[in-house]
Motif scaffolding. Structure first.
Motif, PDB file in Angstrom:
ATOM      1  N   ARG A  78       1.342  -1.286   0.042  1.00 25.78           N
ATOM      2  CA  ARG A  78       0.224   0.391   0.004  1.00 25.78           C
ATOM      3  C   ARG A  78       0.765   1.526   0.058  1.00 25.78           C
ATOM      4  O   ARG A  78       0.047   2.487   0.356  1.00 25.78           O
ATOM      5  N   GLU A 104       0.516   4.989   1.245  1.00 24.48           N
ATOM      6  CA  GLU A 104       1.052   5.613   2.615  1.00 24.48           C
ATOM      7  C   GLU A 104       2.473   6.362   2.358  1.00 24.48           C
ATOM      8  O   GLU A 104       1.965   6.769   3.573  1.00 24.48           O
ATOM      9  N   LYS A 106      -3.298 -14.360   6.054  1.00 27.03           N
ATOM     10  CA  LYS A 106      -3.985 -13.500   5.819  1.00 27.03           C
ATOM     11  C   LYS A 106      -4.677 -13.338   4.966  1.00 27.03           C
ATOM     12  O   LYS A 106      -5.593 -12.806   4.510  1.00 27.03           O
ATOM     13  N   CYS A 152     -12.798  -1.508   7.208  1.00 29.87           N
ATOM     14  CA  CYS A 152     -12.061  -1.553   8.780  1.00 29.87           C
ATOM     15  C   CYS A 152     -12.026  -3.248   8.747  1.00 29.87           C
ATOM     16  O   CYS A 152     -10.400  -3.439   9.500  1.00 29.87           O
ATOM     17  N   ASN A 193      -8.717  -3.906   7.097  1.00 27.18           N
ATOM     18  CA  ASN A 193      -7.478  -2.882   7.630  1.00 27.18           C
ATOM     19  C   ASN A 193      -7.025  -4.250   8.419  1.00 27.18           C
ATOM     20  O   ASN A 193      -5.730  -4.610   8.970  1.00 27.18           O
ATOM     21  N   ASN A 194      -7.909  -4.194   9.168  1.00 29.54           N
ATOM     22  CA  ASN A 194      -7.607  -4.859  10.574  1.00 29.54           C
ATOM     23  C   ASN A 194      -6.593  -6.683  10.810  1.00 29.54           C
ATOM     24  O   ASN A 194      -5.370  -6.977  10.597  1.00 29.54           O
ATOM     25  N   LEU A 242      -4.782  -6.530   7.279  1.00 36.17           N
ATOM     26  CA  LEU A 242      -3.550  -6.525   6.792  1.00 36.17           C
ATOM     27  C   LEU A 242      -2.862  -5.855   8.327  1.00 36.17           C
ATOM     28  O   LEU A 242      -1.307  -5.863   8.297  1.00 36.17           O
ATOM     29  N   SER A 243      -2.878  -5.508   9.358  1.00 33.59           N
ATOM     30  CA  SER A 243      -2.337  -5.349  10.575  1.00 33.59           C
ATOM     31  C   SER A 243      -1.446  -5.722  11.672  1.00 33.59           C
ATOM     32  O   SER A 243      -1.119  -5.499  12.148  1.00 33.59           O
ATOM     33  N   ARG A 244      -2.422  -6.835  11.316  1.00 30.60           N
ATOM     34  CA  ARG A 244      -1.966  -8.116  12.602  1.00 30.60           C
ATOM     35  C   ARG A 244      -0.602  -8.625  12.296  1.00 30.60           C
ATOM     36  O   ARG A 244       0.150  -8.461  10.922  1.00 30.60           O
TER      37      ARG A 244
END
Length: 334
Positions: A205, A209, A266, A326, A329-330, A332-334
């Motif tokens: 991303r 970003e 993921k 949401c 994003n959750n 991908l952020s883990r």
């Protein structure tokens, strides 16, 4: 000799393809475009390549994306396209938006790589000859060259347009600072940068970003995403291991090390979200890119006609609710 067999579908602009404006310009690009990086070289059959290009055009895909070293071997994708252009697509030239690029390694010696004026000028001439074209619609600097003065590269792009060898120019994979100089130089010389092409997908991303998307929009340039499925990781092919015919198994650009347990987890979680949306993982991944109006087009590869059709299904639903964003994003952020 023109191929008497192929006649483009009369409903090619009424079958569901949508078109987006490329920055502040008169150009409209299909939301899904066809890239010839793989599957169109001299290791592939001409008949198969022709079938895919014809089918894509019949579905409203008017943007064909190439580069001088696409193949394998180098130059062969352009040669393949050139044969198809001459035999069957010539009557539709004015409906097509064709790109090529230069900057990666292409031929031996110090002038066969990077962004010197000599390399870019030689490359565009070679590409036009291979593709049986008088001009391309857009010519890209394929990557930033840290050694060649940027002004030399940019002036070569300006001159290529003024010589009638390209209608527009663009940049690909440029870091933000260099892109800023490029946008300003090209605009000052009345050859504005039409498109920025960058790697963009759920796993990469950086364009959002690092502000590349916003920067392109600010300068009136469209953004085109390549590698939207992370070279196959986002197709769902690896949910149950590594298939024998996959890119990882063949030892291509996608390496086995890329499929870590974290990445696999993921992929499976994203696949569940896609299923709840009534989409495959690949469809959702493409739709996720197209939810942003700053993205002018998404370039897909294709090993078959079916793969083109499967990817086009993503256009049926490119909207995401806040909850879905949401959830993604959750994951991908883990």
């Amino acid at each position: 000799m023109i191929d008497p067999v192929y006649s483009a579908a009369p409903d090619r602009y009424h079958g569901g393809m949508k078109y987006r404006r490329a920055g502040k310009s008169g150009i409209l690009l299909p939301e899904i475009s066809l890239g010839l990086w793989h599957n169109f070289g001299d290791v592939d059959t001409l008949s198969g390549s022709k079938e895919k290009i014809h089918h894509a055009f019949d579905k409203g895909i008017t943007y064909i994306d190439l580069a001088n070293n696409y193949g394998p071997s180098y130059g062969s994708a352009e040669e393949t396209f050139g044969q198809i252009m001459k035999k069957s697509m010539a009557p539709y030239r004015d409906e097509l938006f064709i790109s090529t690029k230069a900057g990666h390694d292409m031929w031996e010696g110090p002038y066969g790589i990077w962004n010197s004026r000599k390399h870019l000028m030689a490359s565009i001439d070679q590409s036009l000859k291979r593709m049986n074209l008088e001009y391309v619609d857009i010519f890209y600097s394929h990557r930033y060259d840290p050694e060649t003065p940027l002004e030399e590269t940019l002036q070569a792009l300006v001159d290529i347009v003024r010589q009638g060898k390209a209608l527009y120019v663009g940049i690909s994979k440029y870091p933000k600072e260099a892109a800023e100089i490029a946008y300003r130089y090209l605009a000052d010389n009345h050859v504005p940068c039409l498109l920025y092409q960058g790697r963009y997908n759920l796993f990469n991303r950086e364009p959002e970003e690092e502000g590349i998307l916003d920067q392109a929009s600010k300068h009136g340039s469209g953004f085109v995403a390549f590698s939207p499925l992370a070279q196959g990781l986002l197709t769902g092919r690896y949910l149950d291991g590594i298939p024998d015919d996959s890119r990882i198994a063949r030892g291509g650009h996608l390496k086995k090390e890329a499929l870590t347990e974290d990445v696999l987890r993921k992929i499976r979680d994203l696949n569940e979200i896609a299923a709840r949306r009534g989409q495959t993982l690949a469809e959702m991944s493409l739709a996720w890119l197209l939810k942003d109006e700053k993205v002018a087009s998404v370039i897909i590869g294709a090993s078959s006609v079916k793969q083109i059709d499967d990817n086009l299904k993503s256009l049926d639903n490119t909207s995401f609710c806040d909850e879905e964003i949401c959830l993604i994003n959750n994951v991908l952020s883990r």
